[in-house]
Design a protein around this motif. Structure first.
Motif, PDB file in Angstrom:
ATOM      1  N   GLY A  11      48.420   0.073  19.358  1.00  0.00           N
ATOM      2  CA  GLY A  11      47.687   0.060  20.576  1.00  0.00           C
ATOM      3  C   GLY A  11      47.968  -0.587  21.691  1.00  0.00           C
ATOM      4  N   ILE A  12      48.326  -2.156  21.533  1.00  0.00           N
ATOM      5  CA  ILE A  12      48.783  -2.757  22.676  1.00  0.00           C
ATOM      6  C   ILE A  12      49.982  -2.255  23.042  1.00  0.00           C
ATOM      7  CG2 ILE A  12      49.823  -5.069  23.323  1.00  0.00           C
ATOM      8  CD1 ILE A  12      47.704  -6.458  21.043  1.00  0.00           C
ATOM      9  N   SER A  13      50.861  -1.778  22.438  1.00  0.00           N
ATOM     10  CA  SER A  13      52.218  -1.086  22.847  1.00  0.00           C
ATOM     11  C   SER A  13      51.703  -0.043  23.751  1.00  0.00           C
ATOM     12  CB  SER A  13      53.036  -0.652  21.623  1.00  0.00           C
ATOM     13  OG  SER A  13      53.416  -1.756  20.959  1.00  0.00           O
ATOM     14  N   LEU A  14      50.743   0.862  23.429  1.00  0.00           N
ATOM     15  CA  LEU A  14      50.571   1.911  24.185  1.00  0.00           C
ATOM     16  C   LEU A  14      49.916   1.458  25.771  1.00  0.00           C
ATOM     17  CD1 LEU A  14      48.902   4.424  21.767  1.00  0.00           C
ATOM     18  CD2 LEU A  14      51.234   4.498  22.590  1.00  0.00           C
ATOM     19  N   LEU A  15      49.135   0.410  25.617  1.00  0.00           N
ATOM     20  CA  LEU A  15      48.353  -0.297  26.803  1.00  0.00           C
ATOM     21  C   LEU A  15      49.513  -0.706  27.787  1.00  0.00           C
ATOM     22  CD1 LEU A  15      46.037  -1.061  28.247  1.00  0.00           C
ATOM     23  CD2 LEU A  15      46.010  -3.075  27.116  1.00  0.00           C
ATOM     24  N   LEU A  16      50.511  -1.409  26.961  1.00  0.00           N
ATOM     25  CA  LEU A  16      51.703  -2.167  28.138  1.00  0.00           C
ATOM     26  C   LEU A  16      52.387  -0.785  28.430  1.00  0.00           C
ATOM     27  CD1 LEU A  16      52.609  -5.060  25.726  1.00  0.00           C
ATOM     28  CD2 LEU A  16      51.216  -4.854  27.894  1.00  0.00           C
ATOM     29  N   SER A  17      52.633   0.079  27.577  1.00  0.00           N
ATOM     30  CA  SER A  17      53.606   1.290  28.424  1.00  0.00           C
ATOM     31  C   SER A  17      52.918   1.841  29.339  1.00  0.00           C
ATOM     32  CB  SER A  17      53.520   2.346  27.283  1.00  0.00           C
ATOM     33  OG  SER A  17      54.571   3.354  27.640  1.00  0.00           O
ATOM     34  N   PHE A  18      51.420   2.307  29.454  1.00  0.00           N
ATOM     35  CA  PHE A  18      50.892   2.582  30.499  1.00  0.00           C
ATOM     36  C   PHE A  18      50.810   1.702  31.813  1.00  0.00           C
ATOM     37  CE2 PHE A  18      47.196   3.818  33.190  1.00  0.00           C
ATOM     38  CZ  PHE A  18      46.924   5.083  33.161  1.00  0.00           C
ATOM     39  N   MET A  54      43.163   4.834  29.189  1.00  0.00           N
ATOM     40  CA  MET A  54      43.182   3.790  28.452  1.00  0.00           C
ATOM     41  C   MET A  54      41.691   3.210  27.820  1.00  0.00           C
ATOM     42  SD  MET A  54      46.527   2.732  28.113  1.00  0.00           S
ATOM     43  CE  MET A  54      46.715   4.344  28.075  1.00  0.00           C
ATOM     44  N   SER A  55      40.713   3.927  27.853  1.00  0.00           N
ATOM     45  CA  SER A  55      39.249   3.424  27.510  1.00  0.00           C
ATOM     46  C   SER A  55      39.338   3.575  25.906  1.00  0.00           C
ATOM     47  CB  SER A  55      38.510   4.244  27.892  1.00  0.00           C
ATOM     48  OG  SER A  55      38.298   4.083  29.631  1.00  0.00           O
ATOM     49  N   GLY A  56      39.626   4.800  25.296  1.00  0.00           N
ATOM     50  CA  GLY A  56      39.770   4.876  23.928  1.00  0.00           C
ATOM     51  C   GLY A  56      40.765   3.788  23.259  1.00  0.00           C
ATOM     52  N   ILE A  57      41.833   3.801  23.800  1.00  0.00           N
ATOM     53  CA  ILE A  57      42.777   2.870  23.438  1.00  0.00           C
ATOM     54  C   ILE A  57      42.566   1.503  23.155  1.00  0.00           C
ATOM     55  CG2 ILE A  57      45.328   2.153  23.558  1.00  0.00           C
ATOM     56  CD1 ILE A  57      46.178   4.820  24.581  1.00  0.00           C
TER      57      ILE A  57
END
Length: 259
Positions: free
Chosen positions: A70-77, A48-51
């Motif tokens: 980007g927030i969506s990807l973070l929340l998915s992780f 998640m660092s790059g995201i």
């Protein structure tokens, strides 16, 4: 013997050895999925660092659609990691054998879906590319939490920053000169060779997985993920089978006692 070895990988009774063995294989899986996923959607999803950095950049540049992505990807992780925690804690409270195998089975199923359906996802790229990214981020969050919970935060498998940092620390201790007898009495510097070897093994497996994932995805596409999924189903299935067998045995015994 091989069956017993594989069964121990997801056993609820953990040891440092089984943690390293599980961590190494899962690092291979993460490397392969991360590299293959990049070729599929031009984005790494295992860390998640790059995201998070990209969210900051896009926010500064007023690219609000990208910020939301980007927030969506973070929340998915995050949701993937939370899912593992829920499943593992549920299994632990019920004292089942498959507390770590169950989230691994979820990962296997999602990868299988990705591998089998992925080749048909080029129909509408503006929709399918974000969907793939969300799926892979969820899978990587799920996986990272599995090994983190199993090893009690000793091992991470989807990102190598901490692993390489630990390797560097132990290498620094390994080459440190211990010449002063007076200083050695109170502060002798000694490398943890077992830790160095374990983290080097995990790093090597992640790198090997990345190479295999990139080459296989380039040659055969999404279907290259299917063997990884099948292997995870087998690893997880052994402990799940133990729980099913135990449940059936208990049911038979309670039925016979009732008669």
């Amino acid at each position: 013997m091989p069956i017993q070895f594989i069964q121990l990988l997801t056993s609820a009774q953990r040891s440092h050895k089984t943690n390293i063995q599980l961590g190494a294989y899962m690092a291979f899986v993460a490397g392969a999925v991360n590299a293959g996923g990049f070729l599929a959607i031009a984005r790494y999803t295992s860390h998640m660092s790059g995201i998070i950095s990209a969210i900051g950049d896009d926010l500064a540049l007023s690219n609000f659609i990208s910020v939301l992505g980007g927030i969506s990807l973070l929340l998915s992780f995050l949701l993937g990691a939370a899912t593992t925690a829920i499943i593992v804690n549920w299994g632990h409270r019920r004292k089942i054998h498959s507390e770590f195998a169950l989230p691994l089975l979820v990962e296997a199923i999602l990868l299988l879906v990705f591998g089998l359906v992925g080749a048909n996802l080029n129909v509408y790229l503006p929709l399918t590319v974000p969907a793939i990214a969300l799926l892979l981020c969820f899978v990587m969050g799920l996986q990272n939490a599995i090994v983190t919970k199993a090893s009690r935060a000793e091992i991470r498998t989807t990102h190598m920053t901490g692993v390489i940092t630990d390797i560097g620390i132990e290498l620094g201790k390994l080459i440190y000169w211990n010449k002063s007898e007076e200083a050695n009495k109170t502060g002798y510097v000694k490398a943890n060779r077992e830790k160095l070897k374990a983290h080097s093994f995990i790093f090597g497996m992640f790198l090997f997985g990345g190479i295999i994932g990139a080459v296989s995805f380039k040659k055969v596409g999404y279907i290259s993920v299917v063997p990884l999924s099948i292997s995870l189903v087998f690893i997880a299935g052994l402990q799940i089978y133990r729980d099913i067998r135990s449940a059936l045995k208990d049911r038979v015994q309670s039925g016979s006692q009732g008669n």
